[in-house]
Design an enzyme around this catalytic site. Structure first.
Site, mmCIF file in Angstrom:
data_model
loop_
_atom_site.group_PDB
_atom_site.id
_atom_site.type_symbol
_atom_site.label_atom_id
_atom_site.label_comp_id
_atom_site.label_asym_id
_atom_site.label_seq_id
_atom_site.Cartn_x
_atom_site.Cartn_y
_atom_site.Cartn_z
ATOM 1 N N LYS A 134 56.093 4.478 -14.924
ATOM 2 C CA LYS A 134 55.558 4.151 -14.297
ATOM 3 C C LYS A 134 55.718 6.249 -13.682
ATOM 4 C CE LYS A 134 52.813 2.896 -10.788
ATOM 5 N NZ LYS A 134 51.932 1.843 -11.500
ATOM 6 N N ASP A 174 46.773 5.384 -9.877
ATOM 7 C CA ASP A 174 47.107 4.354 -9.041
ATOM 8 C C ASP A 174 47.007 4.882 -7.979
ATOM 9 O OD1 ASP A 174 49.674 1.795 -8.975
ATOM 10 O OD2 ASP A 174 49.533 3.052 -7.387
#
Ligand code: NDP
Ligand code: 2IT
Length: 453
Positions: A134, A174
């Site tokens: 991430k 995201d």
């Protein structure tokens, strides 16, 4: 002798969280994600000595690499702005690192480690060969011009491009990162490397994106919800649904739930929520798509347009509903919110966001037999279709909308089956245990196969 040895190690496992807290001070979100994971996995590990002997817990909670870098860029006034960029490459035991990029002022290492950690097990659950990672930045796209967003994305990619690649690490979107940002970052990567590769997913369809990727997370959430209801001999028809958020995941959860016969009555953003008791039908949702994706406006404008109530700075959990879909951000649903939902006879909570429910909120759901799906199971559809986008890029082919949608449905149904397999005790399915244990086994066994990694 061996039994005593294992017993000592098992006791050490029980004290493991203290060690994690000591080693990762100031990382509350990461510690929360590890704690939730340990609650499911520790009892399993203590019954399976190979995981104790191989010290797998200590190995699995340490990111393989965390990269932090400076992102300088020029705003429209010609002033130099500085942001911080991150990529946490957490675990590559079952495939190259894969996971989104978040652009939001709250982004820090703790948040990205929690998201990267959850991503490992989520990706394993999809059945596709993807490791977990991430990244992102504390850059706030809100209120910035397209030109400023582009300049930031280009500068961010100058550094990120050293660390990623189609066989190494494949970022996606995201919070705050959608097709606009992916486009700017892809263009810059191509200039730096002189290569047209599938280094990012969530690309637009004209240049390598997959059909259904924009819809995939939200559709997947509703497919998973449908599986949970079906398993309990129920359906979505005529269910009243409360959704938080009004971004990518919320929009497509709303679309699919409505298509399957449910009525969605709320959406929100960080300024508050709208309550539309008549339901957010197709025409109203089209307004939201335009408002949020093109105009980049506030959800309060919905209430002005359609004459319903807007609750400023409030979350929607006090509105009576059958199902709640938290689709905004972490820890947006607390213990008292969970108690309200239970009091109002909510039967299912399915997470579109990552870790939107606090640990004590989850306890309230489990203790009251509310069907509760953690994000790593229920929102896995987004990364699953990212995996399908990678396959299409490698094949240099595009699959039809129907083909990708059918694969997505199948993946969500297989994740549900795995949760049932690893999370059932008697009639009750504990989806938290099911998803954590199922994801853990695949990743831990792969790490053991690969030696000291
Ligand atoms: P978007 O940026 O498209 O939308 C985010 C939404 O959540 C907006 O309505 C935003 O409101 C709201 N929100 C964000 N932060 C906060 C906050 N601190 N407080 C209140 N509201 C907030 O993001 P996505 O829809 O893509 O992501 C939503 C969630 O889903 C995240 O948890 C993400 O990690 C998760 N997720 C996303 C996937 C994807 O493919 N995109 C896949 C799997 C999970 P505002 O505009 O006012 O900030
Ligand atoms: O949290 C998530 O699963 C995502 N943001 C999607 C990641 C991806 O690589 O598609």
């Amino acid at each position: 002798m061996l039994t005593t040895y294992l017993l000592v190690l098992a006791m050490k496992n029980e004290m493991f969280l203290d060690k994690v807290i000591a080693k990762n001070p100031n990382e509350p979100e990461f510690i929360q994600a590890v704690e939730e994971f340990l609650n499911s996995v520790l009892p399993f590990i203590n019954k399976n000595p190979k995981y104790i002997v191989s010290n797998i817990l200590e190995r699995i909670i340490e990111p393989e690499r965390s990269i932090i870098f400076k992102v300088p860029w020029l705003d429209d006034m010609g002033k130099v702005q500085i942001n911080r960029g991150f990529r946490v490459e957490f675990n590559s035991s079952i495939g190259p690192y894969k996971g989104g990029l978040r652009f939001h002022p709250t982004v820090n290492l703790s948040i990205l480690k929690f998201l990267g950690f959850e991503q490992i097990f989520k990706n394993a659950l999809t059945g596709l060969p993807m490791g977990g990672g991430k990244g992102g930045s504390d850059f706030d796209p809100k209120g910035k011009s397209d030109n400023e967003v582009m300049k930031f994305c280009q500068s961010f990619m100058i550094e990120l491009s050293r660390h990623i690649g189609p066989n190494t690490d494949i970022p996606a979107g995201d919070i705050g990162v959608g097709s606009r940002e992916i486009g700017y970052m892809f263009g810059q990567y191509k200039r730096i490397k002189n290569e047209f590769t599938g280094v990012l997913t969530g690309k637009s369809q004209n240049w390598g994106g997959s059909l259904i990727r924009p819809e995939a997370t939200g559709y997947g959430v509703v497919y998973f919800l449908n599986e949970m209801l079906k398993f309990n001999k129920d359906t979505l028809k005529d269910k009243t649904i409360v959704i938080s958020g009004s971004g990518n995941v919320a929009q497509y959860s709303c679309e699919k739930a409505t298509e399957l016969g449910a009525k969605v009555i709320t959406l929100s953003d960080s300024s508050g929520f709208i309550y539309d008791p008549d339901g957010i039908n197709k025409e109203k949702l089209d307004f939201v798509f335009h408002l949020k994706n093109t105009k980049r406006g506030r959800i309060s404008e919905y209430s002005k347009k359609f004459g319903c109530k807007f609750y400023k700075n409030k979350t929607p959990w006090g509105i009576k509903c059958d199902v709640a879909l938290p689709c905004a951000t972490q820890n947006e649903l607390t213990k008292s919110d969970a108690q309200l939902l239970v009091k109002n006879n909510c039967i299912a909570v399915c997470e579109g966001a990552n870790m939107p429910c606090s640990i004590d909120a989850v306890d309230v759901f489990l203790n009251n037999k509310v069907l509760y799906a953690p994000g790593k199971a229920s929102n896995a559809g987004g990364v699953a279709v990212s995996g399908l986008e990678m396959s299409q890029n490698s094949l240099r082919m595009n699959w039809s909308r129907d083909e990708v949608n059918e694969r997505l449905k199948l993946i969500m149904s297989e994740i549900h089956q795995n949760c049932v397999k690893y999370g059932s005790s008697g009639e009750i399915v504990n989806y938290v245990n099911g998803s954590n244990i199922s994801g853990f086994i695949k990743v831990a066994d792969s790490m053991i196969d690969q030696g000291v990694v």
